[in-house]
Design an enzyme around this catalytic site. Structure first.
Site, mmCIF file in Angstrom:
data_model
loop_
_atom_site.group_PDB
_atom_site.id
_atom_site.type_symbol
_atom_site.label_atom_id
_atom_site.label_comp_id
_atom_site.label_asym_id
_atom_site.label_seq_id
_atom_site.Cartn_x
_atom_site.Cartn_y
_atom_site.Cartn_z
ATOM 1 C CE LYS A 185 -1.801 2.463 3.304
ATOM 2 N NZ LYS A 185 -1.666 3.832 2.749
ATOM 3 C CD GLU A 259 13.441 3.734 7.725
ATOM 4 O OE1 GLU A 259 13.464 4.541 8.683
ATOM 5 O OE2 GLU A 259 13.374 4.067 6.547
ATOM 6 C CB CYS A 293 13.117 8.673 8.351
ATOM 7 S SG CYS A 293 13.725 7.606 7.067
ATOM 8 C CD GLU A 390 11.000 12.035 11.799
ATOM 9 O OE1 GLU A 390 9.958 11.439 12.138
ATOM 10 O OE2 GLU A 390 11.866 11.522 11.070
HETATM 11 P P1 ADP Z 1 3.905 9.970 7.796
HETATM 12 O O1 ADP Z 1 4.226 10.691 9.049
HETATM 13 O O2 ADP Z 1 5.078 9.691 6.931
HETATM 14 O O3 ADP Z 1 2.701 10.466 7.075
HETATM 15 P P2 ADP Z 1 2.428 7.641 8.625
HETATM 16 O O4 ADP Z 1 3.034 6.699 9.579
HETATM 17 O O5 ADP Z 1 1.234 8.410 9.019
HETATM 18 O O6 ADP Z 1 3.653 8.524 8.247
HETATM 19 O O7 ADP Z 1 2.124 6.950 7.253
HETATM 20 C C1 ADP Z 1 2.953 5.985 6.647
HETATM 21 C C2 ADP Z 1 2.067 4.940 6.007
HETATM 22 O O8 ADP Z 1 1.334 4.266 7.020
HETATM 23 C C3 ADP Z 1 1.041 5.483 5.036
HETATM 24 O O9 ADP Z 1 0.952 4.589 3.947
HETATM 25 C C4 ADP Z 1 -0.242 5.468 5.857
HETATM 26 O O10 ADP Z 1 -1.401 5.368 5.077
HETATM 27 C C5 ADP Z 1 -0.057 4.241 6.705
HETATM 28 N N1 ADP Z 1 -0.807 4.220 7.976
HETATM 29 C C6 ADP Z 1 -1.282 5.264 8.697
HETATM 30 N N2 ADP Z 1 -1.911 4.838 9.808
HETATM 31 C C7 ADP Z 1 -1.837 3.476 9.809
HETATM 32 C C8 ADP Z 1 -2.285 2.431 10.702
HETATM 33 N N3 ADP Z 1 -2.937 2.702 11.823
HETATM 34 N N4 ADP Z 1 -2.002 1.152 10.369
HETATM 35 C C9 ADP Z 1 -1.312 0.864 9.253
HETATM 36 N N5 ADP Z 1 -0.883 1.784 8.385
HETATM 37 C C10 ADP Z 1 -1.116 3.091 8.641
#
Ligand code: ADP
Length: 483
Positions: A185, A259, A293, A390
């Site tokens: 995804k 990561e 990151c 961050e």
């Molecule tokens: P960022 O701060 O880089 O936006 P996120 O951790 O919010 O990082 O998002 C990174 C990925 O994780 C995206 O593909 C997002 O859709 C997905 N994501 C966000 N929330 C969840 C969750 N609860 N479980 C699994 N994947 C998630």
């Protein structure tokens, strides 16, 4: 008195004619594009133009993708010889190179990063990951990971928006080389290059179901994480979501690699070559708008050179070109989303209110889209939030130190431990410092250098496991330790 010469750059726009963006996309399941239900827009963050409508995968879509991945795993991919799997990976790598310009333009449109970076860094490195792992596919027994290494099965992979295609490559290439199939995804704000990658899988005639791509937001990510038909979760993103995932998989048999975030110290000792160091500081924090990151977001300057470094850094920052990401001269592009811009603005305001001193070069920002001028904060102390959290934007926090021991103490005083930089002319000092630093990746007299052969990953809250190199392969094989 110093005089600064300025050069005016004529616009050098890259053409977008090479890409065809469909008005609407579905998911890529079992080798075919299938229609999605609900859709949401993906926009160009530099202009706020809607580029396309993206499908939001729900339970049925994720189920179908996992089913297709399992079927492909059982019927073809796990039965195929490593040599045959390698051929597909080489083929994908070559097609990515052939279509590199198309990928670069699409990445820049959807992400906001400068075309110079997507063209020269993201896409070539993504192809390099496929080439590198293609080489491993038929040599797994020689990787020092056991005499008969076995794949894990179906991998669920969730990636962020900062390096969309490159993060896909980091995830998909080792999984496939080791004999796993995947459900991936992409992030909700940058799905387009993953969907183009799905076309590349078709073009390479990759067996149906080996790679499945479902689009959506965190709710789709959670469906993947919690799906009982998945054997391994690979995630790159925020520490906050990483913790949610760690909790979700803890009571299951799933393998997991995470990561996560970072707050890297970039340490400048007083014997460092200053001009070279200033270039490294700029690259460390302003590369990819600081949406990195492992960004060198905490600059630690030895006190006796601090003034000189800051003077030269400010001069250098005045020459950074911020603006249209499609212009080949642009150094810093758009912030990826309105939400991310709001987070950067908020944390920078905390920097002001906690008493740090903000400085940005004068720069005219476009009226549409999401922008933040390259910024440094001086007078930062370890207690300040901008020294601890961050920011994930073009914002540098500057601290000082007197002795090497103090530098290490300050560098390690963080819940993170992803990367660090050391600037010094003395090899012995560099080696000593690198042994003291609690970080997964340490650069000396350079920063933000990436290579598929080199393991990447963090200590502490920066994550679990490694990606890249032999270590990264281990994370996709049964019964092999990650470290
Ligand atoms: P960022 O701060 O880089 O936006 P996120 O951790 O919010 O990082 O998002 C990174 C990925 O994780 C995206 O593909 C997002 O859709 C997905 N994501 C966000 N929330 C969840 C969750 N609860 N479980 C699994 N994947 C998630």
């Amino acid at each position: 008195m110093e005089t600064t010469m300025t050069f005016e750059y004529a616009p050098a726009p890259e053409s977008r004619a090479i890409v065809t963006i469909k008005p609407k996309y579905g998911h890529f399941v079992g080798g075919k594009f299938v229609a999605g239900g609900k859709h949401f827009p993906t926009i160009n963050p530099a202009t706020e133009e809607v580029l396309s409508q993206i499908a939001l995968a729900g339970k049925a879509d994720v189920d179908a993708a996992v089913k297709a991945a399992r079927k492909a795993y059982i019927s073809t991919w796990s039965k195929m010889s490593g040599k045959e799997r390698g051929k597909y990976l080489y083929r994908i790598a070559r097609i990515m190179q052939e279509r590199a310009r198309e990928f670069a333009v699409l990445e820049t449109l959807d992400n906001g990063k400068p075309i110079r970076e997507s063209r020269d860094t993201d896409i070539p490195l993504a192809a390099a990951h496929f080439f590198y792992h293609a080489g491993w596919a038929d040599k797994l027994e020689y990787a020092g990971l056991g005499t008969s290494p076995k794949p894990l099965g179906v991998a669920g992979q969730i990636i962020p928006w900062n390096f969309p295609l490159l993060m896909l490559a980091w995830k998909v290439a080792p999984a496939l080389a080791a004999g796993n199939t995947v459900v991936l995804k992409p992030a909700e704000s940058t799905p387009l290059t993953a969907l183009l990658f799905a076309e590349v899988c078709q073009q390479a005639e990759l067996p149906a179901g080996v790679v499945n791509i479902v689009t959506g937001d965190g709710s789709t990510g959670a469906l993947i994480v919690n799906h009982p038909g998945i054997d391994k979760i690979a995630f790159t993103g925020s520490t906050e979501v990483g913790k949610i995932i760690a909790r979700a998989v803890a009571p299951t048999n799933k393998s997991v690699t995470l990561e996560l975030g970072g707050k890297a110290a970039n340490i400048v000792f007083d014997d460092a070559p200053i001009d070279e160091t200033v270039e490294g500081i700029v690259n460390g924090i302003f590369f990819n708008q600081g949406h990195v990151c492992c960004a060198g977001s905490r600059l630690l300057l030895q006190e006796n050179v601090a003034e000189e470094v800051l003077h030269k850094l400010k001069n250098r920052m005045q020459k950074i070109r911020v603006g249209d990401p499609m212009d080949k001269n642009t150094d810093v592009g758009a912030i990826n989303s309105k939400e991310q811009l709001a987070k950067i603005i908020e944390l920078a305001a905390v920097g002001d209110s906690e008493g740090a001193e903000r400085w940005s070069p004068e720069c005219k920002l476009p009226s549409k889209g999401f922008w933040f001028a390259p910024t440094i904060f001086t007078g930062v102390t370890q207690a300040h939030r901008i020294a601890r959290e961050e920011i994930f934007g073009p914002v540098l926090s500057v601290l000082t130190f007197r002795t090497p021991a103090e530098a290490i103490e300050k560098a390690n005083n963080t819940p993170f431990g992803l990367s660090a930089g050391i600037w010094s002319e003395k090899g012995s000092r560099t080696l000593w410092a690198s042994q003291q630093l609690r970080a997964g990746v340490i650069w000396a007299n350079t920063f933000n250098k990436f290579d598929p052969t080199s393991p990447f990953g963090g200590y502490k809250e920066s994550g679990w496991g490694r990606e890249g190199g032999r270590h990264g392969l281990a994370a996709y094989l049964k019964g092999v330790s990650h470290e």
